[in-house]
Design a protein around this motif. Structure first.
Motif, mmCIF file in Angstrom:
data_model
loop_
_atom_site.group_PDB
_atom_site.id
_atom_site.type_symbol
_atom_site.label_atom_id
_atom_site.label_comp_id
_atom_site.label_asym_id
_atom_site.label_seq_id
_atom_site.Cartn_x
_atom_site.Cartn_y
_atom_site.Cartn_z
ATOM 1 N N VAL A 1 0.835 -1.197 0.000
ATOM 2 C CA VAL A 1 0.000 0.000 0.000
ATOM 3 C C VAL A 1 0.875 1.253 0.000
ATOM 4 O O VAL A 1 0.579 2.226 -0.686
ATOM 5 C CB VAL A 1 -0.948 -0.005 1.224
ATOM 6 C CG1 VAL A 1 -1.615 1.331 1.429
ATOM 7 C CG2 VAL A 1 -1.993 -1.083 1.059
ATOM 8 N N PRO B 1 3.036 1.562 -4.125
ATOM 9 C CA PRO B 1 2.255 1.015 -5.241
ATOM 10 C C PRO B 1 3.086 0.723 -6.495
ATOM 11 O O PRO B 1 2.788 -0.222 -7.229
ATOM 12 C CB PRO B 1 1.189 2.082 -5.506
ATOM 13 C CG PRO B 1 1.654 3.306 -4.803
ATOM 14 C CD PRO B 1 2.559 2.869 -3.700
ATOM 15 N N GLN C 1 4.586 -2.659 -5.924
ATOM 16 C CA GLN C 1 3.523 -3.658 -6.065
ATOM 17 C C GLN C 1 3.250 -3.930 -7.550
ATOM 18 O O GLN C 1 3.135 -5.088 -7.977
ATOM 19 C CB GLN C 1 2.246 -3.170 -5.374
ATOM 20 C CG GLN C 1 1.078 -4.103 -5.535
ATOM 21 C CD GLN C 1 -0.152 -3.623 -4.778
ATOM 22 O OE1 GLN C 1 -0.806 -4.427 -4.133
ATOM 23 N NE2 GLN C 1 -0.466 -2.347 -4.838
ATOM 24 N N GLU C 2 3.208 -2.889 -8.349
ATOM 25 C CA GLU C 2 2.955 -3.038 -9.784
ATOM 26 C C GLU C 2 4.078 -3.832 -10.465
ATOM 27 O O GLU C 2 3.817 -4.707 -11.297
ATOM 28 C CB GLU C 2 2.822 -1.657 -10.428
ATOM 29 C CG GLU C 2 2.428 -1.702 -11.880
ATOM 30 C CD GLU C 2 2.246 -0.312 -12.474
ATOM 31 O OE1 GLU C 2 2.445 -0.188 -13.695
ATOM 32 O OE2 GLU C 2 1.923 0.636 -11.727
ATOM 33 N N THR D 1 -4.806 -6.184 -5.887
ATOM 34 C CA THR D 1 -4.022 -4.960 -5.821
ATOM 35 C C THR D 1 -4.421 -4.298 -4.518
ATOM 36 O O THR D 1 -5.616 -4.075 -4.262
ATOM 37 C CB THR D 1 -4.321 -4.028 -7.012
ATOM 38 O OG1 THR D 1 -3.915 -4.691 -8.212
ATOM 39 C CG2 THR D 1 -3.583 -2.705 -6.878
ATOM 40 N N ARG E 1 -4.548 -1.155 -2.047
ATOM 41 C CA ARG E 1 -4.499 0.308 -2.109
ATOM 42 C C ARG E 1 -5.216 0.875 -0.890
ATOM 43 O O ARG E 1 -5.930 0.163 -0.184
ATOM 44 C CB ARG E 1 -5.103 0.824 -3.403
ATOM 45 C CG ARG E 1 -6.572 0.506 -3.565
ATOM 46 C CD ARG E 1 -7.166 1.201 -4.780
ATOM 47 N NE ARG E 1 -8.569 0.887 -4.934
ATOM 48 C CZ ARG E 1 -9.556 1.404 -4.212
ATOM 49 N NH1 ARG E 1 -9.311 2.261 -3.250
ATOM 50 N NH2 ARG E 1 -10.803 1.053 -4.432
#
Length: 177
Positions: free
Chosen positions: A2, A5, A8-9, A145, A147
Protein backbone atom coordinates in the motif's frame (compact mmCIF):
# COMPACT_ATOMS: atom_id res chain seq x y z
CA UNK A 1 2.53 -2.68 -0.88
CA UNK A 2 0.00 0.00 0.00
CA UNK A 3 2.86 2.36 0.82
CA UNK A 4 4.75 1.43 -2.38
CA UNK A 5 2.25 1.01 -5.24
CA UNK A 6 4.97 1.23 -7.90
CA UNK A 7 6.79 -1.72 -6.31
CA UNK A 8 3.52 -3.66 -6.06
CA UNK A 9 2.95 -3.04 -9.78
CA UNK A 10 6.45 -4.31 -10.64
CA UNK A 11 5.85 -7.47 -8.60
CA UNK A 12 2.52 -8.04 -10.36
CA UNK A 13 4.17 -7.59 -13.77
CA UNK A 14 6.90 -10.08 -12.90
CA UNK A 15 4.34 -12.58 -11.60
CA UNK A 16 2.25 -12.15 -14.75
CA UNK A 17 5.17 -12.70 -17.09
CA UNK A 18 6.83 -15.57 -15.19
CA UNK A 19 3.83 -17.66 -14.13
CA UNK A 20 0.88 -19.08 -16.00
CA UNK A 21 -2.39 -17.60 -14.64
CA UNK A 22 -3.75 -21.06 -13.85
CA UNK A 23 -0.60 -22.29 -12.07
CA UNK A 24 -0.55 -22.34 -8.28
CA UNK A 25 2.47 -20.60 -6.77
CA UNK A 26 5.10 -22.87 -5.26
CA UNK A 27 8.36 -22.13 -3.47
CA UNK A 28 10.43 -23.27 -6.46
CA UNK A 29 8.98 -20.33 -8.43
CA UNK A 30 11.20 -17.95 -6.45
CA UNK A 31 14.04 -18.82 -8.84
CA UNK A 32 12.06 -17.22 -11.69
CA UNK A 33 10.92 -14.26 -9.59
CA UNK A 34 14.03 -12.32 -8.53
CA UNK A 35 12.27 -8.98 -8.01
CA UNK A 36 9.46 -10.55 -5.99
CA UNK A 37 12.02 -12.41 -3.85
CA UNK A 38 13.94 -9.16 -3.33
CA UNK A 39 10.73 -7.37 -2.23
CA UNK A 40 10.02 -10.08 0.35
CA UNK A 41 13.56 -9.95 1.74
CA UNK A 42 13.53 -6.14 1.80
CA UNK A 43 10.22 -6.22 3.68
CA UNK A 44 11.86 -8.41 6.31
CA UNK A 45 14.92 -6.14 6.49
CA UNK A 46 13.01 -2.88 6.58
CA UNK A 47 10.12 -4.02 8.78
CA UNK A 48 11.72 -6.52 11.10
CA UNK A 49 9.49 -7.66 13.96
CA UNK A 50 12.17 -8.07 16.60
CA UNK A 51 14.79 -5.53 17.60
CA UNK A 52 17.20 -7.94 19.27
CA UNK A 53 18.26 -11.52 18.70
CA UNK A 54 18.14 -14.17 21.40
CA UNK A 55 20.62 -13.50 24.21
CA UNK A 56 23.68 -15.74 24.25
CA UNK A 57 26.45 -16.38 26.73
CA UNK A 58 30.01 -16.38 25.44
CA UNK A 59 31.52 -19.80 26.18
CA UNK A 60 35.15 -18.73 25.69
CA UNK A 61 37.17 -15.54 25.79
CA UNK A 62 37.12 -14.18 22.26
CA UNK A 63 37.99 -11.23 20.10
CA UNK A 64 35.31 -10.06 17.66
CA UNK A 65 36.34 -7.36 15.21
CA UNK A 66 38.91 -6.02 17.66
CA UNK A 67 36.59 -6.15 20.67
CA UNK A 68 37.49 -8.47 23.55
CA UNK A 69 34.53 -10.44 24.94
CA UNK A 70 35.16 -12.27 28.18
CA UNK A 71 33.90 -15.80 28.82
CA UNK A 72 30.40 -15.86 30.43
CA UNK A 73 29.51 -12.41 29.04
CA UNK A 74 25.88 -12.03 28.02
CA UNK A 75 25.72 -11.02 24.36
CA UNK A 76 22.52 -9.63 22.82
CA UNK A 77 22.59 -9.16 19.03
CA UNK A 78 21.20 -5.79 17.93
CA UNK A 79 19.36 -6.75 14.74
CA UNK A 80 18.14 -3.20 14.12
CA UNK A 81 21.69 -1.91 13.91
CA UNK A 82 22.48 -4.55 11.27
CA UNK A 83 19.31 -3.88 9.27
CA UNK A 84 19.87 -0.12 9.26
CA UNK A 85 23.67 0.04 8.98
CA UNK A 86 24.68 2.49 6.20
CA UNK A 87 27.94 0.55 5.78
CA UNK A 88 25.93 -2.53 4.77
CA UNK A 89 22.91 -1.08 2.95
CA UNK A 90 22.92 1.57 0.23
CA UNK A 91 19.72 3.22 1.48
CA UNK A 92 19.16 1.70 4.95
CA UNK A 93 16.18 3.86 5.97
CA UNK A 94 14.30 3.46 2.70
CA UNK A 95 12.34 0.50 1.39
CA UNK A 96 14.57 -0.53 -1.50
CA UNK A 97 14.29 -4.04 -3.04
CA UNK A 98 17.48 -3.28 -5.01
CA UNK A 99 19.37 -4.14 -1.83
CA UNK A 100 18.82 -7.76 -2.89
CA UNK A 101 19.42 -7.44 -6.64
CA UNK A 102 22.64 -7.24 -8.61
CA UNK A 103 23.17 -4.79 -11.47
CA UNK A 104 21.54 -7.30 -13.87
CA UNK A 105 18.40 -7.66 -11.74
CA UNK A 106 19.32 -11.10 -10.42
CA UNK A 107 18.50 -11.95 -6.81
CA UNK A 108 21.50 -11.98 -4.46
CA UNK A 109 21.88 -13.54 -1.02
CA UNK A 110 23.24 -11.07 1.53
CA UNK A 111 25.26 -12.48 4.45
CA UNK A 112 24.34 -9.46 6.58
CA UNK A 113 20.61 -10.24 6.22
CA UNK A 114 19.74 -12.00 9.50
CA UNK A 115 15.96 -11.91 10.12
CA UNK A 116 16.06 -15.37 11.71
CA UNK A 117 19.36 -15.02 13.52
CA UNK A 118 22.39 -17.04 12.50
CA UNK A 119 24.42 -20.08 13.35
CA UNK A 120 23.38 -23.26 15.08
CA UNK A 121 20.82 -21.41 17.18
CA UNK A 122 19.01 -19.61 14.35
CA UNK A 123 15.21 -19.74 14.40
CA UNK A 124 13.98 -23.31 14.03
CA UNK A 125 11.05 -22.10 11.94
CA UNK A 126 13.24 -20.27 9.42
CA UNK A 127 12.68 -22.57 6.45
CA UNK A 128 8.94 -23.02 6.89
CA UNK A 129 8.58 -19.27 7.42
CA UNK A 130 10.48 -18.54 4.18
CA UNK A 131 8.21 -20.88 2.23
CA UNK A 132 5.05 -19.46 3.83
CA UNK A 133 6.13 -15.85 3.27
CA UNK A 134 6.89 -16.48 -0.39
CA UNK A 135 3.75 -18.47 -1.21
CA UNK A 136 1.39 -16.22 0.78
CA UNK A 137 2.85 -12.94 -0.51
CA UNK A 138 2.95 -13.99 -4.16
CA UNK A 139 -0.53 -15.51 -4.01
CA UNK A 140 -2.01 -12.37 -2.46
CA UNK A 141 -0.26 -9.89 -4.76
CA UNK A 142 -1.17 -12.02 -7.74
CA UNK A 143 -4.85 -12.05 -6.76
CA UNK A 144 -5.25 -8.50 -5.44
CA UNK A 145 -4.02 -4.96 -5.82
CA UNK A 146 -3.71 -3.39 -2.40
CA UNK A 147 -4.50 0.31 -2.11
CA UNK A 148 -5.70 2.84 0.41
CA UNK A 149 -9.41 3.65 0.65
CA UNK A 150 -10.48 6.80 -1.23
CA UNK A 151 -10.72 8.87 1.97
CA UNK A 152 -7.21 7.94 3.15
CA UNK A 153 -4.30 9.80 1.57
CA UNK A 154 -1.31 7.99 3.13
CA UNK A 155 -0.37 5.27 5.58
CA UNK A 156 1.83 5.92 8.59
CA UNK A 157 4.71 3.46 8.19
CA UNK A 158 6.39 4.31 11.50
CA UNK A 159 6.31 1.08 13.51
CA UNK A 160 4.93 0.57 17.00
CA UNK A 161 7.75 -0.68 19.21
CA UNK A 162 6.51 -3.04 21.89
CA UNK A 163 7.33 -6.67 22.79
CA UNK A 164 7.48 -7.13 19.02
CA UNK A 165 7.62 -4.41 16.40
CA UNK A 166 4.39 -4.08 14.44
CA UNK A 167 2.69 -1.62 12.07
CA UNK A 168 0.19 0.95 13.22
CA UNK A 169 -3.43 0.06 12.45
CA UNK A 170 -4.62 1.22 9.03
CA UNK A 171 -7.32 0.48 6.49
CA UNK A 172 -6.71 -0.87 3.03
CA UNK A 173 -8.65 -2.15 0.07
CA UNK A 174 -7.87 -5.47 -1.61
CA UNK A 175 -9.12 -5.04 -5.17
CA UNK A 176 -9.22 -8.21 -7.30
CA UNK A 177 -6.36 -8.07 -9.81
Amino acid sequence: MVAHPNIQEQVQKELGSALSPSKLVCYEDRKRLPYTSAVIKETQRFSNIILFGAPRVCVDDMNVLGNFIEKNTLVIPDLCSINLDPKLWETPRQFNPNHFLDKDGKFIVRDEFLPFGTGSRACLGKYIAQVELFVLFTSLVRAFTFRLPEEVKEVNTEPVIAAVVHPRPFKLCAVPH
